[in-house]
Design a protein around this motif. Structure first.
Motif, mmCIF file in Angstrom:
data_model
loop_
_atom_site.group_PDB
_atom_site.id
_atom_site.type_symbol
_atom_site.label_atom_id
_atom_site.label_comp_id
_atom_site.label_asym_id
_atom_site.label_seq_id
_atom_site.Cartn_x
_atom_site.Cartn_y
_atom_site.Cartn_z
ATOM 1 N N THR A 208 16.418 70.869 125.532
ATOM 2 C CA THR A 208 16.554 69.485 125.079
ATOM 3 C C THR A 208 17.283 68.657 126.117
ATOM 4 O OG1 THR A 208 16.613 70.231 122.776
ATOM 5 C CG2 THR A 208 17.430 68.015 123.231
ATOM 6 N N ASP B 127 17.558 69.269 129.363
ATOM 7 C CA ASP B 127 16.726 69.124 130.555
ATOM 8 C C ASP B 127 15.666 68.048 130.366
ATOM 9 O OD1 ASP B 127 18.192 71.080 131.744
ATOM 10 O OD2 ASP B 127 16.636 72.607 131.727
ATOM 11 N N ASN B 128 15.012 68.040 129.195
ATOM 12 C CA ASN B 128 13.979 67.028 128.932
ATOM 13 C C ASN B 128 14.570 65.627 128.918
ATOM 14 O OD1 ASN B 128 11.863 68.851 128.763
ATOM 15 N ND2 ASN B 128 12.100 69.162 126.562
ATOM 16 N N LEU B 129 15.771 65.477 128.366
ATOM 17 C CA LEU B 129 16.451 64.182 128.356
ATOM 18 C C LEU B 129 16.725 63.710 129.777
ATOM 19 C CD1 LEU B 129 18.040 61.885 126.917
ATOM 20 C CD2 LEU B 129 20.048 63.393 126.988
ATOM 21 N N ILE C 143 15.190 64.667 132.565
ATOM 22 C CA ILE C 143 13.935 64.360 133.252
ATOM 23 C C ILE C 143 13.433 62.979 132.845
ATOM 24 C CG2 ILE C 143 11.488 65.001 133.399
ATOM 25 C CD1 ILE C 143 12.421 67.938 133.142
ATOM 26 N N ASP C 144 13.554 62.679 131.547
ATOM 27 C CA ASP C 144 13.112 61.373 131.041
ATOM 28 C C ASP C 144 13.924 60.230 131.655
ATOM 29 O OD1 ASP C 144 11.571 59.716 129.104
ATOM 30 O OD2 ASP C 144 13.568 59.354 128.250
ATOM 31 N N LYS C 145 15.207 60.445 131.846
ATOM 32 C CA LYS C 145 16.073 59.400 132.394
ATOM 33 C C LYS C 145 16.186 59.463 133.914
ATOM 34 C CE LYS C 145 18.871 58.659 128.267
ATOM 35 N NZ LYS C 145 18.433 57.249 128.127
ATOM 36 N N LYS C 146 15.489 60.460 134.506
ATOM 37 C CA LYS C 146 15.471 60.612 135.969
ATOM 38 C C LYS C 146 16.881 60.815 136.537
ATOM 39 C CE LYS C 146 11.239 58.057 136.888
ATOM 40 N NZ LYS C 146 10.619 57.535 135.812
#
Length: 311
Positions: A279, A281-283, A285-288
């Motif tokens: 979770t 990591d995905n956050l 990646i989404d926020k760069k």
């Protein structure tokens, strides 16, 4: 050589399409039998079929169906004792007449095991003596001599994958379930481990808003996380990243006129320490971003930092 390779692909793809066209309600019955079973799924076969059987057993075991491979030759030297009355046995033999596999049938019937045959001949001895038969017959082997098992082993392998996937979906097997069976893999780490397991808590680069530019640069270098945390662990006011620093220098070359309050991001991303790595990591990646604070976003407290490029 590329033409030969393409020919092999074409033949094996054609074979798989042919096997797919033969699928019928027997496949549904096989899946239901396994779902209702209370024992393990035992795969057996010899030669190339045995190698395929080992892969199918491994796939089943890692996706929620307890399974293991049993060599038919070893079965006659004690391994039959591994088979319980509640176990289901899948026998792989393209001809359906493999002697080593045929010899198992009398014992398996006496032991009241459910038998599933994967053969290319519905009229073969193994097929006729099984409770269920999955037809994996093909038109041609990819081998130019039509002798070496090529298309036929691919067909058996894909049928095994189809069984495993059908069971996964029937059982609603999730990523977290997969991760529990693969704790050493990257997916297992992400779906089982939590942020607190990998966050850094020592020597965090805290700095005050009245710190000088030199102190800011030194603290950022010492921290080695590409940012400084403005405030304290009990009260975070913001962060200054190396990107914030570079952008500030482009606008104001005189470092004596730079102050932390103007550079810092007052709303940094803070994740809870009990968040799963996947979770977090995905956050990120989404926020760069590659680094987040770990603590309480509501209270603006920080216990550590977590970086996405963990080992």
């Amino acid at each position: 050589m590329k033409d030969i390779a393409r020919r092999v692909f074409d033949i094996e793809i054609e074979s798989l399409l042919h096997v797919a066209s033969q699928l019928d309600d027997e496949f549904d019955r096989v899946i239901q039998a396994i779902l209702k079973g209370t024992g393990k799924v035992i795969i057996t076969g010899i030669g190339k079929s045995g190698l395929i059987g080992k892969k199918i057993a491994a796939t089943l075991s890692s996706t929620g169906t307890s399974s293991f491979f049993m060599h038919p030759g070893e079965a006659f030297h004690g391994d039959l004792g591994m088979i319980g009355a509640d176990d289901i046995v899948i026998m792989i033999s393209y001809s359906g007449e493999t002697d080593e596999v045929l010899k198992l049938i009398p014992y398996l019937k006496w032991n009241k095991n459910i038998l599933i045959a994967l053969t290319g001949n519905a009229e073969s001895t193994i097929a006729r003596n099984s409770d269920y038969h999955l037809n994996v017959s093909i038109k041609h082997e990819a081998c130019p001599l039509k002798l070496a098992p090529t298309s036929s082993t691919t067909a058996a392998l894909v049928m095994g994958d189809a069984i495993a996937v059908a069971l996964m979906e029937s059982r609603e097997f999730k990523e977290t379930d997969f991760a529990r069976f693969h704790p050493g893999g990257s997916l297992g780490r992400k779906l089982v481990l939590k942020v607190k397991d990998l966050m850094r808590t020592d020597n965090l680069p805290f700095i005050n808003t009245d710190a000088t530019f030199t102190e800011l640069v030194l603290k950022m270098s010492e921290g080695r996380i590409g940012m400084v945390i403005v405030g304290t662990g009990e009260k975070v006011e913001g962060i200054v990243t190396d990107g914030d620093l570079r952008r500030a220098l482009v606008q104001i070359a005189d470092t004596s006129k730079l102050n932390i309050s103007d550079m810092m991001n007052r709303n940094p991303v803070i994740v809870d320490e009990n968040e799963y790595l996947n979770t977090a990591d995905n956050l990120m990646i989404d926020k760069k971003i590659v680094t987040v604070l770990v603590g309480s976003a509501h209270k603006h407290t920080v216990k550590g930092v977590y970086q996405i490029y963990h080992n």
